[in-house]
Motif scaffolding. Structure first.
Motif, PDB file in Angstrom:
ATOM      1  N   SER A  74      30.555  41.967  37.442  1.00 28.40           N
ATOM      2  CA  SER A  74      31.585  40.927  37.412  1.00 28.40           C
ATOM      3  C   SER A  74      32.876  41.518  37.976  1.00 28.40           C
ATOM      4  O   SER A  74      32.991  42.732  38.147  1.00 28.40           O
ATOM      5  CB  SER A  74      31.800  40.432  35.987  1.00 28.40           C
ATOM      6  OG  SER A  74      32.250  41.498  35.184  1.00 28.40           O
ATOM      7  N   ARG A  75      33.842  40.666  38.272  1.00 23.87           N
ATOM      8  CA  ARG A  75      35.118  41.158  38.785  1.00 23.87           C
ATOM      9  C   ARG A  75      35.877  41.824  37.636  1.00 23.87           C
ATOM     10  O   ARG A  75      36.111  41.198  36.608  1.00 23.87           O
ATOM     11  CB  ARG A  75      35.959  40.002  39.346  1.00 23.87           C
ATOM     12  CG  ARG A  75      35.285  39.219  40.454  1.00 23.87           C
ATOM     13  CD  ARG A  75      35.056  40.032  41.706  1.00 23.87           C
ATOM     14  NE  ARG A  75      36.295  40.391  42.389  1.00 23.87           N
ATOM     15  CZ  ARG A  75      36.358  41.244  43.404  1.00 23.87           C
ATOM     16  NH1 ARG A  75      35.260  41.855  43.823  1.00 23.87           N
ATOM     17  NH2 ARG A  75      37.499  41.501  43.985  1.00 23.87           N
ATOM     18  N   VAL A  76      36.211  43.072  37.811  1.00 26.93           N
ATOM     19  CA  VAL A  76      36.841  43.814  36.726  1.00 26.93           C
ATOM     20  C   VAL A  76      38.250  44.252  37.130  1.00 26.93           C
ATOM     21  O   VAL A  76      38.453  44.811  38.213  1.00 26.93           O
ATOM     22  CB  VAL A  76      35.991  45.063  36.367  1.00 26.93           C
ATOM     23  CG1 VAL A  76      36.697  45.917  35.318  1.00 26.93           C
ATOM     24  CG2 VAL A  76      34.615  44.643  35.863  1.00 26.93           C
ATOM     25  N   ASN A  77      39.208  43.971  36.270  1.00 28.95           N
ATOM     26  CA  ASN A  77      40.577  44.451  36.444  1.00 28.95           C
ATOM     27  C   ASN A  77      40.616  45.913  36.000  1.00 28.95           C
ATOM     28  O   ASN A  77      40.497  46.227  34.818  1.00 28.95           O
ATOM     29  CB  ASN A  77      41.522  43.584  35.605  1.00 28.95           C
ATOM     30  CG  ASN A  77      42.962  44.023  35.732  1.00 28.95           C
ATOM     31  OD1 ASN A  77      43.259  45.209  35.873  1.00 28.95           O
ATOM     32  ND2 ASN A  77      43.872  43.056  35.684  1.00 28.95           N
ATOM     33  N   ASN A 104      47.506  45.207  41.565  1.00 26.21           N
ATOM     34  CA  ASN A 104      46.262  45.035  40.807  1.00 26.21           C
ATOM     35  C   ASN A 104      45.060  45.513  41.607  1.00 26.21           C
ATOM     36  O   ASN A 104      44.973  45.268  42.800  1.00 26.21           O
ATOM     37  CB  ASN A 104      46.069  43.555  40.476  1.00 26.21           C
ATOM     38  CG  ASN A 104      46.506  43.270  39.053  1.00 26.21           C
ATOM     39  OD1 ASN A 104      46.562  44.188  38.223  1.00 26.21           O
ATOM     40  ND2 ASN A 104      46.801  42.027  38.766  1.00 26.21           N
ATOM     41  N   THR A 106      41.095  44.995  41.605  1.00 33.79           N
ATOM     42  CA  THR A 106      39.975  44.259  41.027  1.00 33.79           C
ATOM     43  C   THR A 106      38.715  44.610  41.805  1.00 33.79           C
ATOM     44  O   THR A 106      38.701  44.536  43.024  1.00 33.79           O
ATOM     45  CB  THR A 106      40.227  42.741  41.101  1.00 33.79           C
ATOM     46  OG1 THR A 106      41.539  42.484  40.617  1.00 33.79           O
ATOM     47  CG2 THR A 106      39.229  41.986  40.251  1.00 33.79           C
ATOM     48  N   VAL A 107      37.694  45.031  41.067  1.00 38.50           N
ATOM     49  CA  VAL A 107      36.473  45.514  41.718  1.00 38.50           C
ATOM     50  C   VAL A 107      35.264  44.911  41.010  1.00 38.50           C
ATOM     51  O   VAL A 107      35.286  44.697  39.804  1.00 38.50           O
ATOM     52  CB  VAL A 107      36.406  47.068  41.638  1.00 38.50           C
ATOM     53  CG1 VAL A 107      35.126  47.592  42.234  1.00 38.50           C
ATOM     54  CG2 VAL A 107      37.603  47.694  42.336  1.00 38.50           C
ATOM     55  N   SER A 108      34.213  44.657  41.762  1.00 41.50           N
ATOM     56  CA  SER A 108      32.994  44.121  41.167  1.00 41.50           C
ATOM     57  C   SER A 108      32.144  45.264  40.599  1.00 41.50           C
ATOM     58  O   SER A 108      31.712  46.147  41.332  1.00 41.50           O
ATOM     59  CB  SER A 108      32.218  43.351  42.245  1.00 41.50           C
ATOM     60  OG  SER A 108      31.079  42.799  41.657  1.00 41.50           O
ATOM     61  N   ARG A 111      30.648  46.080  34.007  1.00 40.11           N
ATOM     62  CA  ARG A 111      31.802  46.541  33.248  1.00 40.11           C
ATOM     63  C   ARG A 111      31.445  47.496  32.097  1.00 40.11           C
ATOM     64  O   ARG A 111      32.034  48.569  31.972  1.00 40.11           O
ATOM     65  CB  ARG A 111      32.582  45.346  32.696  1.00 40.11           C
ATOM     66  CG  ARG A 111      33.912  45.746  32.096  1.00 40.11           C
ATOM     67  CD  ARG A 111      34.651  44.553  31.528  1.00 40.11           C
ATOM     68  NE  ARG A 111      36.032  44.874  31.269  1.00 40.11           N
ATOM     69  CZ  ARG A 111      36.450  45.609  30.242  1.00 40.11           C
ATOM     70  NH1 ARG A 111      35.581  46.070  29.375  1.00 40.11           N
ATOM     71  NH2 ARG A 111      37.718  45.877  30.077  1.00 40.11           N
ATOM     72  N   ARG A 138      42.773  52.661  45.114  1.00 34.11           N
ATOM     73  CA  ARG A 138      41.784  51.945  45.884  1.00 34.11           C
ATOM     74  C   ARG A 138      42.123  52.069  47.346  1.00 34.11           C
ATOM     75  O   ARG A 138      43.275  51.875  47.739  1.00 34.11           O
ATOM     76  CB  ARG A 138      41.850  50.463  45.465  1.00 34.11           C
ATOM     77  CG  ARG A 138      40.612  49.692  45.783  1.00 34.11           C
ATOM     78  CD  ARG A 138      40.960  48.255  46.025  1.00 34.11           C
ATOM     79  NE  ARG A 138      40.228  47.859  47.197  1.00 34.11           N
ATOM     80  CZ  ARG A 138      39.458  46.788  47.268  1.00 34.11           C
ATOM     81  NH1 ARG A 138      39.410  45.954  46.269  1.00 34.11           N
ATOM     82  NH2 ARG A 138      38.774  46.529  48.359  1.00 34.11           N
ATOM     83  N   VAL A 217      33.659  49.700  47.245  1.00 32.01           N
ATOM     84  CA  VAL A 217      34.125  48.411  46.732  1.00 32.01           C
ATOM     85  C   VAL A 217      33.825  47.298  47.731  1.00 32.01           C
ATOM     86  O   VAL A 217      33.547  47.561  48.887  1.00 32.01           O
ATOM     87  CB  VAL A 217      35.632  48.424  46.407  1.00 32.01           C
ATOM     88  CG1 VAL A 217      35.880  49.361  45.248  1.00 32.01           C
ATOM     89  CG2 VAL A 217      36.459  48.823  47.604  1.00 32.01           C
TER      90      VAL A 217
END
Ligand SMILES: Nc1ncnc2c1ncn2[C@@H]1O[C@H](COP(=O)(O)OP(=O)(O)OP(=O)(O)O)[C@@H](O)[C@H]1O
Ligand SMILES: [Mg+2]
Length: 217
Positions: A74-77, A104, A106-108, A111, A138, A217
Motif C-alpha cells: 500500500s502507499r506508505v508515508n 513527504n 510516499t512509497v508503495s 507496511r 528518496r 520505488v
C-alpha cells in the motif's frame, strides 16, 4: 523424499522461529509500556497500537500458512512510519534521532513487513549503542534508509555472516545474552529482498555499525 520432508521441516521451523521472534520483540515493548503505564493514558494508547500491530502480523502469518498471498503493498508515508519506529526504539532509553528532508516521501510497500525489518535493525542498535541516527531520502529510483549507531560495530569479515539465521557474534561483549536468537537480521534481509531491495552493513562515521536499506520505488 526424505530430503523433501527435511526441507519442509526446516522451512516450518524457520517460520515458527520467525513468528516467535516477532511476537517476542513486540511483547518486550509491551511489558515495558505496561510497567510505565500507571496513570499514563498515552502509554495505554501505544499499547493498543502494539496489539493492533501484533494482530495484523498474526493474520498475515495465518494467511501465509493457508497458502493465501500475504500482506498487500500500500502507499506508505515514510515519515509517519519512521516516526513510529523511532518512538518505539526510544523506549529503550537510548537517544534515537530521525533526520529526513521536509518533503513527504510516499512509497508503495508491504507496511507491516517493512516496518518489522526496520524494527529489527533498531532493536539491535539500541542494544549495542547509546546514540542512534535514522536518515531517509528518496531519489528518482530508490528509497534509502540509513541507521547509524555509535556502538562497537561489526568487524568487516563478519558483516555477511550475521545475516545467517541464528548467527550471533561470538564475543564477550554480547549484552543481555539469553533472549536473542540471532534471527533479526536474516528476517530483515528476507523482507527487504522481497521488496526487490538490499540491506548492507558497513562502518558508521559515528564509530559503530551503519545499516543501509535501499529499495526501488
Ligand atoms: N548494531 C549492532 N552493533 C553491533 N553488533 C551488532 C549490531 N547489530 C547486530 N549485531 C551483531 O549481529 C548479530 C546478529 O544480529 P541479529 O539481529 O540477527 O540477531 P540477535 O539480535 O542476536 O537476535 P534477535 O534479533 O533474534 O533477537 C548480533 O547477535 C550481534 O552480535
Ligand atoms: Mg536482533
Amino acid at each position: 523424499m526424505r530430503d523433501r520432508i527435511e526441507r519442509q521441516m526446516e522451512q516450518r521451523t524457520t517460520m515458527l522461529a520467525g513468528v516467535s521472534h516477532d511476537l517476542r520483540t513486540i511483547l518486550t515493548r509491551f511489558k515495558l509500556q505496561l510497567a510505565m503505564a500507571e496513570g499514563d493514558v498515552k502509554g495505554v494508547e501505544e499499547m493498543r497500537a502494539d496489539v493492533d500491530e501484533m494482530q495484523a502480523m498474526l493474520e498475515d502469518y495465518m494467511a501465509f500458512a493457508k497458502g493465501d498471498s500475504s500482506e498487500e503493498a500500500s502507499r506508505v508515508n515514510i515519515r509517519q512510519m519512521l516516526r513510529e519506529c523511532r518512538k518505539q526504539a526510544a523506549h529503550s532509553g537510548k537517544a534515537v534521532t530521525l533526520k529526513m528532508p521536509d518533503e513527504n516521501i510516499t512509497v508503495s510497500l508491504r507496511r507491516h513487513a517493512f516496518k518489522r525489518a526496520i524494527d529489527n535493525v533498531l532493536s539491535n542498535a539500541v542494544r549495542f549503542a547509546d546514540n542512534i541516527v535514522i536518515t531517509a531520502r528518496r531519489s528518482k529510483r530508490f528509497l534509502t534508509i540509513v541507521i547509524d549507531d555509535d556502538g562497537p560495530g561489526i568487524p568487516a569479515d563478519q558483516r555477511e555472516e550475521v545475516f545467517r539465521p541464528f548467527y550471533r557474534l561470538d564475543t564477550a561483549r554480547q549484552q543481555e545474552t539469553g533472549t536473542n536468537t540471532g534471527l533479526g537480521l536474516s528476517i530483515a534481509r528476507d523482507i527487504i529482498r522481497s521488496h526487490g531491495g538490499e540491506i548492507k552493513l558497513s562502518e558508521s562515521r559515528r564509530g559503530g555499525l551503519r545499516v543501509v536499506i535501499r529499495v526501488p520505488v
